[in-house]
Design a protein around this motif. Structure first.
Motif, PDB file in Angstrom:
ATOM      1  N   GLY A 122      36.882  69.778 -27.561  1.00  0.00           N
ATOM      2  CA  GLY A 122      36.340  68.597 -26.893  1.00  0.00           C
ATOM      3  C   GLY A 122      36.580  68.627 -25.400  1.00  0.00           C
ATOM      4  O   GLY A 122      35.722  68.206 -24.610  1.00  0.00           O
ATOM      5  N   GLY A 123      37.742  69.114 -24.984  1.00  0.00           N
ATOM      6  CA  GLY A 123      38.035  69.220 -23.560  1.00  0.00           C
ATOM      7  C   GLY A 123      37.101  70.176 -22.847  1.00  0.00           C
ATOM      8  O   GLY A 123      36.621  69.898 -21.735  1.00  0.00           O
ATOM      9  N   TRP A 128      32.229  70.987 -19.322  1.00  0.00           N
ATOM     10  CA  TRP A 128      30.833  71.435 -19.202  1.00  0.00           C
ATOM     11  C   TRP A 128      29.908  70.270 -18.890  1.00  0.00           C
ATOM     12  O   TRP A 128      29.031  70.362 -18.020  1.00  0.00           O
ATOM     13  CB  TRP A 128      30.404  72.121 -20.496  1.00  0.00           C
ATOM     14  CG  TRP A 128      28.938  72.381 -20.567  1.00  0.00           C
ATOM     15  CD1 TRP A 128      28.232  73.348 -19.909  1.00  0.00           C
ATOM     16  CD2 TRP A 128      27.974  71.638 -21.331  1.00  0.00           C
ATOM     17  NE1 TRP A 128      26.893  73.256 -20.219  1.00  0.00           N
ATOM     18  CE2 TRP A 128      26.709  72.231 -21.087  1.00  0.00           C
ATOM     19  CE3 TRP A 128      28.064  70.558 -22.207  1.00  0.00           C
ATOM     20  CZ2 TRP A 128      25.539  71.755 -21.682  1.00  0.00           C
ATOM     21  CZ3 TRP A 128      26.901  70.087 -22.801  1.00  0.00           C
ATOM     22  CH2 TRP A 128      25.658  70.680 -22.530  1.00  0.00           C
ATOM     23  N   ALA A 129      30.110  69.148 -19.598  1.00  0.00           N
ATOM     24  CA  ALA A 129      29.247  67.977 -19.400  1.00  0.00           C
ATOM     25  C   ALA A 129      29.397  67.411 -17.989  1.00  0.00           C
ATOM     26  O   ALA A 129      28.411  66.982 -17.374  1.00  0.00           O
ATOM     27  CB  ALA A 129      29.579  66.902 -20.436  1.00  0.00           C
ATOM     28  N   GLU A 130      30.614  67.419 -17.463  1.00  0.00           N
ATOM     29  CA  GLU A 130      30.846  66.876 -16.125  1.00  0.00           C
ATOM     30  C   GLU A 130      30.233  67.762 -15.035  1.00  0.00           C
ATOM     31  O   GLU A 130      29.845  67.274 -13.981  1.00  0.00           O
ATOM     32  CB  GLU A 130      32.345  66.713 -15.873  1.00  0.00           C
ATOM     33  CG  GLU A 130      32.956  65.470 -16.513  1.00  0.00           C
ATOM     34  CD  GLU A 130      32.547  64.200 -15.789  1.00  0.00           C
ATOM     35  OE1 GLU A 130      31.681  64.250 -14.894  1.00  0.00           O
ATOM     36  OE2 GLU A 130      33.093  63.130 -16.119  1.00  0.00           O
ATOM     37  N   LYS A 131      30.154  69.071 -15.282  1.00  0.00           N
ATOM     38  CA  LYS A 131      29.620  69.981 -14.266  1.00  0.00           C
ATOM     39  C   LYS A 131      28.098  70.035 -14.270  1.00  0.00           C
ATOM     40  O   LYS A 131      27.490  70.526 -13.311  1.00  0.00           O
ATOM     41  CB  LYS A 131      30.195  71.383 -14.486  1.00  0.00           C
ATOM     42  CG  LYS A 131      31.674  71.482 -14.133  1.00  0.00           C
ATOM     43  CD  LYS A 131      32.200  72.906 -14.281  1.00  0.00           C
ATOM     44  CE  LYS A 131      33.665  72.983 -13.869  1.00  0.00           C
ATOM     45  NZ  LYS A 131      34.201  74.368 -13.981  1.00  0.00           N
ATOM     46  N   LEU A 176      25.358  62.794 -21.089  1.00  0.00           N
ATOM     47  CA  LEU A 176      24.334  63.797 -21.388  1.00  0.00           C
ATOM     48  C   LEU A 176      22.968  63.169 -21.633  1.00  0.00           C
ATOM     49  O   LEU A 176      21.934  63.797 -21.385  1.00  0.00           O
ATOM     50  CB  LEU A 176      24.751  64.613 -22.614  1.00  0.00           C
ATOM     51  CG  LEU A 176      25.998  65.490 -22.465  1.00  0.00           C
ATOM     52  CD1 LEU A 176      26.341  66.153 -23.789  1.00  0.00           C
ATOM     53  CD2 LEU A 176      25.788  66.542 -21.388  1.00  0.00           C
ATOM     54  N   PHE A 177      22.965  61.912 -22.106  1.00  0.00           N
ATOM     55  CA  PHE A 177      21.705  61.259 -22.447  1.00  0.00           C
ATOM     56  C   PHE A 177      21.142  60.404 -21.318  1.00  0.00           C
ATOM     57  O   PHE A 177      20.186  59.661 -21.516  1.00  0.00           O
ATOM     58  CB  PHE A 177      21.883  60.393 -23.698  1.00  0.00           C
ATOM     59  CG  PHE A 177      22.381  61.161 -24.894  1.00  0.00           C
ATOM     60  CD1 PHE A 177      21.959  62.459 -25.127  1.00  0.00           C
ATOM     61  CD2 PHE A 177      23.290  60.594 -25.776  1.00  0.00           C
ATOM     62  CE1 PHE A 177      22.424  63.180 -26.222  1.00  0.00           C
ATOM     63  CE2 PHE A 177      23.764  61.300 -26.873  1.00  0.00           C
ATOM     64  CZ  PHE A 177      23.333  62.600 -27.097  1.00  0.00           C
ATOM     65  N   GLY A 178      21.763  60.468 -20.124  1.00  0.00           N
ATOM     66  CA  GLY A 178      21.184  59.800 -18.971  1.00  0.00           C
ATOM     67  C   GLY A 178      21.814  58.483 -18.569  1.00  0.00           C
ATOM     68  O   GLY A 178      21.244  57.751 -17.749  1.00  0.00           O
ATOM     69  N   LEU A 179      22.979  58.156 -19.098  1.00  0.00           N
ATOM     70  CA  LEU A 179      23.675  56.947 -18.665  1.00  0.00           C
ATOM     71  C   LEU A 179      24.594  57.276 -17.500  1.00  0.00           C
ATOM     72  O   LEU A 179      25.145  58.376 -17.422  1.00  0.00           O
ATOM     73  CB  LEU A 179      24.507  56.351 -19.812  1.00  0.00           C
ATOM     74  CG  LEU A 179      23.836  56.171 -21.178  1.00  0.00           C
ATOM     75  CD1 LEU A 179      24.756  55.405 -22.115  1.00  0.00           C
ATOM     76  CD2 LEU A 179      22.494  55.477 -21.058  1.00  0.00           C
ATOM     77  N   SER A 180      24.759  56.337 -16.595  1.00  0.00           N
ATOM     78  CA  SER A 180      25.729  56.542 -15.525  1.00  0.00           C
ATOM     79  C   SER A 180      27.126  56.555 -16.117  1.00  0.00           C
ATOM     80  O   SER A 180      27.345  56.105 -17.245  1.00  0.00           O
ATOM     81  CB  SER A 180      25.609  55.429 -14.483  1.00  0.00           C
ATOM     82  OG  SER A 180      26.085  54.194 -15.018  1.00  0.00           O
ATOM     83  N   TYR A 246      35.714  62.741 -15.409  1.00  0.00           N
ATOM     84  CA  TYR A 246      36.571  62.821 -16.588  1.00  0.00           C
ATOM     85  C   TYR A 246      37.262  64.183 -16.719  1.00  0.00           C
ATOM     86  O   TYR A 246      37.854  64.477 -17.748  1.00  0.00           O
ATOM     87  CB  TYR A 246      35.742  62.543 -17.852  1.00  0.00           C
ATOM     88  CG  TYR A 246      35.494  61.076 -18.085  1.00  0.00           C
ATOM     89  CD1 TYR A 246      36.480  60.260 -18.636  1.00  0.00           C
ATOM     90  CD2 TYR A 246      34.270  60.491 -17.741  1.00  0.00           C
ATOM     91  CE1 TYR A 246      36.261  58.917 -18.851  1.00  0.00           C
ATOM     92  CE2 TYR A 246      34.047  59.139 -17.955  1.00  0.00           C
ATOM     93  CZ  TYR A 246      35.037  58.362 -18.500  1.00  0.00           C
ATOM     94  OH  TYR A 246      34.814  57.027 -18.706  1.00  0.00           O
ATOM     95  N   ALA A 247      37.205  64.984 -15.679  1.00  0.00           N
ATOM     96  CA  ALA A 247      37.784  66.329 -15.739  1.00  0.00           C
ATOM     97  C   ALA A 247      39.289  66.295 -16.017  1.00  0.00           C
ATOM     98  O   ALA A 247      39.807  67.139 -16.760  1.00  0.00           O
ATOM     99  CB  ALA A 247      37.511  67.075 -14.434  1.00  0.00           C
TER     100      ALA A 247
END
Length: 276
Positions: A122-123, A128-131, A176-180, A246-247
């Motif tokens: 998960g980490g 990856w999601a944050e970058k 990932l789905f477009g929310l701030s 959230y890194a």
């Protein structure tokens, strides 16, 4: 109730309150800390239900104004009805899959090794999601569409695996789905209300024979402690994400998970034998 039992309840209440709404897995931390404290068995199962209610009450209190506005506006305001519908849509996947798979997951996956692996994986996904470059189309929770809500609802189902984190799944899914970042975080908090209350009511009824008057003082300590520290965590997280990603939580998950796996691999702690 002896002093050691009271101290166990206090520590676990703190852990629940601090971790429930941070993307680091409250269930995972509870499993690991409870094993270290040797707090298990039927009392622990009932205790966990109570302290989760304490944590969710903190979120209800923190967002009481928004909740009241929605309730009052339901008969006349389309935005209030849309917000309520989105919560119900996001909540539905967890209801269906939870009823089907909850017992199997609790039997086979509720152990520190699974938690540690899920924390690490998960980490990595969080980093990856944050970058990734975020394309935001919902700056507030009122701008979320029903499709966004459904996607976040399915993302929340990943948290059925202990160590994944309900808040982590919904927040990162939201990104990932477009929310701030702020919208994803707040929607995660709101979605926690029906999800956690529903889970607590279902588990409470299913295991109602475990609630005995002799344990009520222990439950009270955990409930109050979880409420206080959940309030601190929620307010702290909302301030933190205003200027940070959230890194930091992702790296915490990775390091914590690797420490657990290392202590197991080198035989320092017999995590593999741990039971919920």
């Amino acid at each position: 109730m002896d002093l050691w039992t009271a101290l166990q309840a206090l520590i676990l209440g703190v852990v629940e309150g601090l971790t429930e709404f941070l993307p680091i897995s409250s269930t995972g931390h509870q499993i690991i800390v409870a094993d270290l404290l040797d707090f298990g068995g039927e009392r622990a199962m009932a205790f966990n239900i109570i302290i989760q209610l304490g944590a969710i009450l903190a979120v209800v209190w923190e967002f009481r104004r928004k909740i009241l506005d929605v309730v009052i506006g339901l008969p006349t305001q389309p935005s209030a009805r849309r917000f309520t519908a989105n919560l119900l849509i996001a909540f539905l996947p967890a209801v269906v899959l939870g009823v089907i798979f909850a017992d199997l997951i609790h039997e086979y996956l509720f152990n520190p090794i699974t938690v540690a692996a899920a924390l690490v994986v998960g980490g990595v996904i969080m980093l990856w999601a944050e970058k990734r470059q975020h394309e935001v189309h919902a700056e507030t929770v009122d701008e979320i569409t029903w499709k966004d809500a459904l996607k976040v609802g399915f993302a929340q189902c990943l948290a059925m695996i202990p160590g994944t984190s309900r808040s982590g799944s919904t927040i990162i899914g939201g990104l990932l789905f477009g929310l701030s970042r702020k919208t994803a975080t707040e929607f995660s908090f709101f979605l926690a209300m029906p999800t956690m209350v529903g889970a607590a009511v279902y588990s409470g009824y299913k295991y109602r024979e475990l609630f005995v008057p002799a344990d009520f003082p222990v439950f009270a300590i955990g409930f109050v402690t979880a409420f206080i520290f959940a309030m601190i965590a929620v307010r702290g997280l909302l301030k933190f994400i205003a200027s940070h990603s959230y890194a930091a939580f992702a790296w915490y998950r990775i390091v914590f998970g690797l420490v657990i796996l290392a202590t197991w691999q080198f035989g320092w702690v017999d995590w593999a034998a741990a039971k919920p």
